[in-house]
Design a protein around this motif. Structure first.
Motif, PDB file in Angstrom:
ATOM      1  N   ALA A  28      12.310   3.663  -2.505  1.00  0.00           N
ATOM      2  CA  ALA A  28      12.289   3.615  -1.234  1.00  0.00           C
ATOM      3  C   ALA A  28      11.548   2.416  -0.801  1.00  0.00           C
ATOM      4  O   ALA A  28      11.873   1.915   0.486  1.00  0.00           O
ATOM      5  N   LEU A  29      10.626   1.601  -1.337  1.00  0.00           N
ATOM      6  CA  LEU A  29       9.926   0.394  -0.822  1.00  0.00           C
ATOM      7  C   LEU A  29      10.812  -0.684  -1.147  1.00  0.00           C
ATOM      8  O   LEU A  29      10.274  -1.790  -0.815  1.00  0.00           O
ATOM      9  N   PHE A  48       1.460   4.864  -3.056  1.00  0.00           N
ATOM     10  CA  PHE A  48       2.479   3.751  -3.074  1.00  0.00           C
ATOM     11  C   PHE A  48       2.531   3.065  -1.674  1.00  0.00           C
ATOM     12  O   PHE A  48       2.754   1.934  -1.313  1.00  0.00           O
ATOM     13  N   LEU A  49       2.729   4.220  -0.752  1.00  0.00           N
ATOM     14  CA  LEU A  49       2.971   3.723   0.742  1.00  0.00           C
ATOM     15  C   LEU A  49       1.627   2.508   1.084  1.00  0.00           C
ATOM     16  O   LEU A  49       1.944   1.480   1.659  1.00  0.00           O
ATOM     17  N   VAL A  82       9.816   5.466   4.994  1.00  0.00           N
ATOM     18  CA  VAL A  82       8.794   4.191   4.813  1.00  0.00           C
ATOM     19  C   VAL A  82       8.730   3.062   5.807  1.00  0.00           C
ATOM     20  O   VAL A  82       7.647   2.458   5.752  1.00  0.00           O
ATOM     21  N   LYS A  83       9.733   3.133   6.603  1.00  0.00           N
ATOM     22  CA  LYS A  83       9.762   2.001   7.588  1.00  0.00           C
ATOM     23  C   LYS A  83       8.477   2.320   8.345  1.00  0.00           C
ATOM     24  O   LYS A  83       8.091   1.255   9.372  1.00  0.00           O
ATOM     25  N   ARG A  84       8.112   3.571   8.638  1.00  0.00           N
ATOM     26  CA  ARG A  84       6.922   3.840   9.338  1.00  0.00           C
ATOM     27  C   ARG A  84       5.520   3.383   8.873  1.00  0.00           C
ATOM     28  O   ARG A  84       4.695   3.653   9.429  1.00  0.00           O
ATOM     29  N   PHE A  85       5.526   2.856   7.628  1.00  0.00           N
ATOM     30  CA  PHE A  85       4.243   2.381   7.043  1.00  0.00           C
ATOM     31  C   PHE A  85       4.490   1.001   6.512  1.00  0.00           C
ATOM     32  O   PHE A  85       3.903   0.674   5.354  1.00  0.00           O
ATOM     33  N   GLY A  86       4.988   0.317   7.346  1.00  0.00           N
ATOM     34  CA  GLY A  86       5.003  -1.230   6.999  1.00  0.00           C
ATOM     35  C   GLY A  86       3.732  -2.052   7.217  1.00  0.00           C
ATOM     36  O   GLY A  86       2.640  -1.563   7.632  1.00  0.00           O
ATOM     37  N   PRO A  87       3.622  -3.334   6.963  1.00  0.00           N
ATOM     38  CA  PRO A  87       2.620  -4.088   6.967  1.00  0.00           C
ATOM     39  C   PRO A  87       1.968  -4.279   8.492  1.00  0.00           C
ATOM     40  O   PRO A  87       3.034  -4.195   9.325  1.00  0.00           O
TER      41      PRO A  87
END
Length: 614
Positions: free
Chosen positions: A46-47, A180-181, A217-222
């Motif tokens: 997913a990442l 992981f996120l 996972v796009k909602r947990f980006g850097p």
């Protein structure tokens, strides 16, 4: 006599795989239920982690199975390594090109202990890296006799906590999702660095009653880097425009071409001299008229003189700004206005002194260098004022080394001649010089693009060279660039078994070993001690020389399926060997050239090292 025995592609089966994605395709496997390790594997996919480099171990046998039989060994694909240090170094090399994290998996406490040097390199190099480990079972009742007990630690992450950004040991499959996120988010956020997740073997092998929820996972980006306010940017722009002798120290910056172009535009708009550092990747074209004296591992006397003339210094995340200013001004107070742009202090801690000395800074901007340089350029453009810079007309460049017009048999090779021969061999190709040895100097290689040169390893140990070269070469596949690495024989021998991974996964790379048959840097230290104590200098080689027996480096490469060429003992042989090596790597081979070089350093490098030796 040069040994040209090679393991060529023509000797391999005609239906050989074309690249790493075609190696180790598993048989189809029907999944029975959901397991804890499946969640970890799903998170890696997913990442968008493309590869996981690993040396196998029982502590993560559950995750290993999930990667193969649950995901089909793709997205991510395993890269089998012969040592955990290689696995982490490959992920580090990947990050130096892409600026994105790859994953490495290490076995229990013993694998993590093997990997620690490479983790420290990535930390000092501020490289993103997702490190996954395993322990246990944490539940003592589930441990096998003897082996599981010695491979279980109460706080395994303590081995690397001082040089990672964050670590976790999730106690459930759902908790692993967040681990992981968070690990991915933190490793990818400036200032970047490795993160570590330790997975309990019992959790991996736990059959799940229901599948945990995996969010978008796009909602947990850097996190985005915050820039300075407008008033600060305008103040900096005005100070730089009014400066008569502005200098830019271009340090830790990115591989983005747009940011590269803006750094060039900023220097031109200010009339500023730009000083670079070969410890980090390419930051400014060395062929530009505003580039200062050639870069070195330490500040050269010529660049020290430039800094002493400066009235305003803009530091773009420069490594060891305090030490650099001290080298230039010695015991005197720094007379220039210093503008420091760096958020590096966000990852400083009390264990590692990699943060260096505390520099004087009249303006300290705690943010990313590239973004701030772009804002300063915008402000300079808006002000539309002619810069006051008036550097005297002079040339700072040192000519590239040239091949002798007449080459005789037996002409010995030093590092400048090696650089000249290499430049001749790769002429006409877009090359990424992944790294150079300690004896390398900035004037030996022209840099005109952010991928022309990738710096060194960060932690200044030995053994990282082969692994990092392979990771960078993997990232460069399809770029049209010829991946070339030059490092010493000590570095090669410590990491030599990384070569097998490159051959197995068809990762073309050209490695030139600058072989002086010695840990020569330490010979210099022993010479310094002998002179200081009025003792015999002639004994400096004892405990340093790798001779009697002579190491056949080309044979070490051939033993792992690579093309091994050499030893090339003079300039004529070296030219032939390098030409053969370029042709071989262009055909997709892994090539190692044993280039015998004279011990010693470039004059500028030697002067810089002497000034910093203490």
């Amino acid at each position: 006599m040069v040994n040209h025995v090679t393991n060529t592609r023509s000797e391999m089966p005609r239906n050989e795989p074309a690249g790493p994605f075609d190696v180790e395709r598993p048989l189809p496997s029907a999944s029975t239920g959901e397991w804890g390790s499946d969640v970890a594997a799903d998170m890696l996919r997913a990442l968008d982690i493309p590869f996981v480099a690993l040396n196998p171990g029982a502590s993560f046998r559950g995750l290993h199975d999930s990667l193969v039989n649950h995901l089909g060994n793709e997205n991510p694909q395993m890269l089998l390594c012969l040592h955990e240090e290689h696995a982490v170094a490959i992920a580090h090399g990947w990050a130096k090109v892409t600026e994105k994290p790859m994953a490495a998996i290490v076995h229990s406490n013993v694998g993590l202990m093997h990997a620690t040097m490479a983790v420290f390199n990535a930390w000092c190099d501020r490289a993103p890296l997702l490190l996954v480990g395993a322990t246990g079972p944490v539940d003592a009742a589930k441990r096998r006799p003897w082996i599981d007990w010695i491979h279980t630690a109460q706080d395994q992450a303590a081995l690397v906590r001082p040089y990672t950004k964050w670590d976790d040991q999730p106690a459930s499959a759902q908790a692993a999702v967040e681990s992981f996120l968070r690990a991915f988010q933190m490793t990818s956020t400036y200032p970047k660095g490795p993160t570590y997740i330790c997975l309990d073997a019992g959790l991996q092998e736990l059959r799940l009653d229901e599948r945990p929820t995996i969010p978008d996972v796009k909602r947990f980006g850097p996190a985005m880097s915050g820039g300075p306010n407008v008033e600060v940017v305008n103040d900096v722009a005005q100070r730089l425009l009014k400066a008569k002798r502005p200098v830019i120290l271009a340090g830790r910056v990115g591989r983005d071409e747009t940011a590269w172009d803006k750094r060039v535009q900023l220097a031109e708009a200010l009339g500023a001299i730009v000083v670079t550092d070969i410890k980090v990747p390419a930051a400014f074209p060395t062929t530009h008229r505003l580039h200062g004296a050639p870069a070195g591992t330490f500040l050269s006397p010529a660049n020290a003189a430039l800094l002493r003339e400066a009235d305003v210094i803009l530091s773009l995340d420069w490594i060891d700004l305090a030490g650099t200013l001290k080298s230039a001004w010695q015991r005197d107070a720094v007379s220039a206005t210093v503008i420091q742009v760096s958020g590096d202090q966000y990852v400083h801690n009390g264990w590692s002194m990699d943060y260096q000395g505390l520099p004087p800074a009249d303006i300290l901007i705690l943010t990313e260098a590239d973004a701030t340089a772009s804002l300063i350029l915008d402000a300079v453009t808006r002000l539309n004022v002619a810069p006051a810079a008036s550097w005297p007309a002079r040339t700072y460049a040192v000519p590239l080394p040239e091949m002798p017009k007449q080459i005789k048999i037996g002409t010995h090779v030093d590092i400048p001649l090696l650089a000249a021969a290499l430049a001749e061999a790769v002429h006409g190709n877009d090359v990424c010089l992944i790294r150079g040895p300690l004896s390398w100097a900035g004037h030996l290689w022209e840099i005109e693009h952010p991928l022309d040169y990738l710096g060194i390893d960060g932690g200044a140990g030995l053994g990282s060279g082969p692994g990092m070269a392979i990771g960078a070469a993997l990232a460069l596949r399809g770029s049209g660039r010829l991946p070339v690495a030059v490092f010493g024989d000590g570095d090669f021998m410590m990491g030599s078994t990384a070569i097998w991974t490159a051959v197995h996964y068809r990762i073309p790379v050209m490695i030139v070993v600058a072989n002086n048959t010695s840990f020569f840097n330490d010979e210099l230290h022993q010479e310094r001690m002998a002179r200081q104590r009025d003792r015999v200098v002639g004994n400096k080689w004892i405990g340093q020389r790798m001779a009697d027996p002579d190491i056949d480096i080309a044979m070490v490469a051939r033993a792992q399926g690579a093309t091994g060429i050499g030893p090339a003992r003079d300039l004529l042989e070296l030219r032939r060997c390098l030409a053969e090596a370029v042709a071989a790597v262009q055909k997709g081979q892994v090539v190692v050239v044993d280039a015998r070089v004279l011990p010693g350093y470039d004059a500028n490098t030697t002067q810089s090292m002497q000034k910093t030796a203490g």
